[in-house]
Design a protein around this motif. Structure first.
Motif, short mmCIF file in Angstrom:
data_model
loop_
_atom_site.label_atom_id
_atom_site.label_comp_id
_atom_site.label_asym_id
_atom_site.label_seq_id
_atom_site.Cartn_x
_atom_site.Cartn_y
_atom_site.Cartn_z
N ASN A 26 0.80 -1.22 0.00
CA ASN A 26 0.00 0.00 0.00
C ASN A 26 0.83 1.28 0.00
O ASN A 26 0.32 2.35 -0.26
CB ASN A 26 -0.94 0.01 1.21
N GLN A 28 3.07 4.28 -1.09
CA GLN A 28 3.28 4.98 -2.34
C GLN A 28 4.51 5.87 -2.18
O GLN A 28 4.51 6.81 -1.39
CB GLN A 28 2.06 5.84 -2.71
N LYS A 118 -6.80 1.67 -5.09
CA LYS A 118 -5.84 2.03 -4.06
C LYS A 118 -6.32 3.15 -3.14
O LYS A 118 -5.85 3.26 -2.00
CB LYS A 118 -4.52 2.44 -4.73
#
Length: 250
Positions: A26, A28, A118
């Motif tokens: 998850n 980024q 996402k």
């Protein structure tokens, strides 16, 4: 020693180990923005073309960022304003995207799906006619095939909700729960091919109340429902001058 035989496998497993960590999946990387909000947070606060990375750090995608409308940070996935790009295209073009981010374009169903997988997004649709009138519609929830293992197999099904009227009326909620259709992949509920009948590509049902990927017909037209139409605002016989579909993280 027998462990030598398994050494390459051990290296392979170690290399992939971080991927099993939910945080790693998850996370980024700040240097690889997922969307235009990340671009904004990096200090770019003007409208324009930027690179985002919905598929990961190795696959940049150019996109137009609207940093001014309604407090900005919008990632534009559909943009039309002069008819320079043909939107009457087949499934693969709509899946992967086409056009230019500094002109008219479609970001691609797979990229849009990955973004909405996402993060949670709201959708804004901005419209303009040939008399310089503008209107918009906003949806508090927007995603494509959020629970599908294969989004393509699921047809990039549209999910929208939480409508707010900016004068355009609601021409999209009718399409929620529908798969995306093109002239070469008919996934609508109508006996005929809505994409072919409407000269577009959309989450057709039987057939539509909006067709923003239809022909660029330049205002009023005699043909039925095959222009750049948003029925609740201008009906089925008026093709708009501009449309932008854009999402923002909420």
């Amino acid at each position: 020693a027998s462990w030598l035989v398994h050494f390459p496998l051990l290296l392979f497993l170690l290399a992939w180990a971080p991927v099993t960590d939910g945080q790693a999946i998850n996370a980024q990387d700040d240097s690889f923005p997922l969307d235009c909000e990340d671009v904004y947070d990096q200090g770019s606060e003007t409208d324009g073309v930027y690179l985002i990375y919905p598929s990961g750090p190795n696959i940049p995608v150019p996109v137009y960022c609207d940093m001014t409308t309604d407090d900005g940070k919008w990632t534009v996935f559909q943009k039309r304003f002069n008819g320079s790009v043909s939107f009457f295209r087949g499934w693969n073009d709509y899946r992967f995207g086409f056009g230019r981010a500094d002109s008219e374009y479609w970001l691609g169903l797979q990229n849009i799906h990955l973004l909405t997988l996402k993060r949670k997004y709201e959708l804004r649709v901005d419209l303009e006619d040939f008399e310089n009138n503008t209107a918009w519609a906003k949806y508090a929830d927007f995603s494509l095939s959020p629970h599908a293992i294969s989004a393509e197999e699921d047809g990039y099904t549209l999910h929208v909700g939480g409508f707010t009227d900016g004068g355009a009326g609601d021409s999209l909620s009718y399409h929620t729960g529908q798969k995306f259709s093109t002239f070469d992949r008919d996934q609508d509920l109508y006996v005929q091919n809505c994409a072919a009948l409407s000269s577009g590509a959309w989450w057709f049902k039987s057939c539509h109340f909006s067709n923003l990927n239809g022909f660029y017909l330049g205002g009023a037209h005699l043909s039925y429902a095959n222009g750049l139409n948003w029925a609740q605002w201008k009906g089925f016989y008026y093709s708009l001058r501009k449309s932008e579909m854009k999402i923002r993280h909420i």
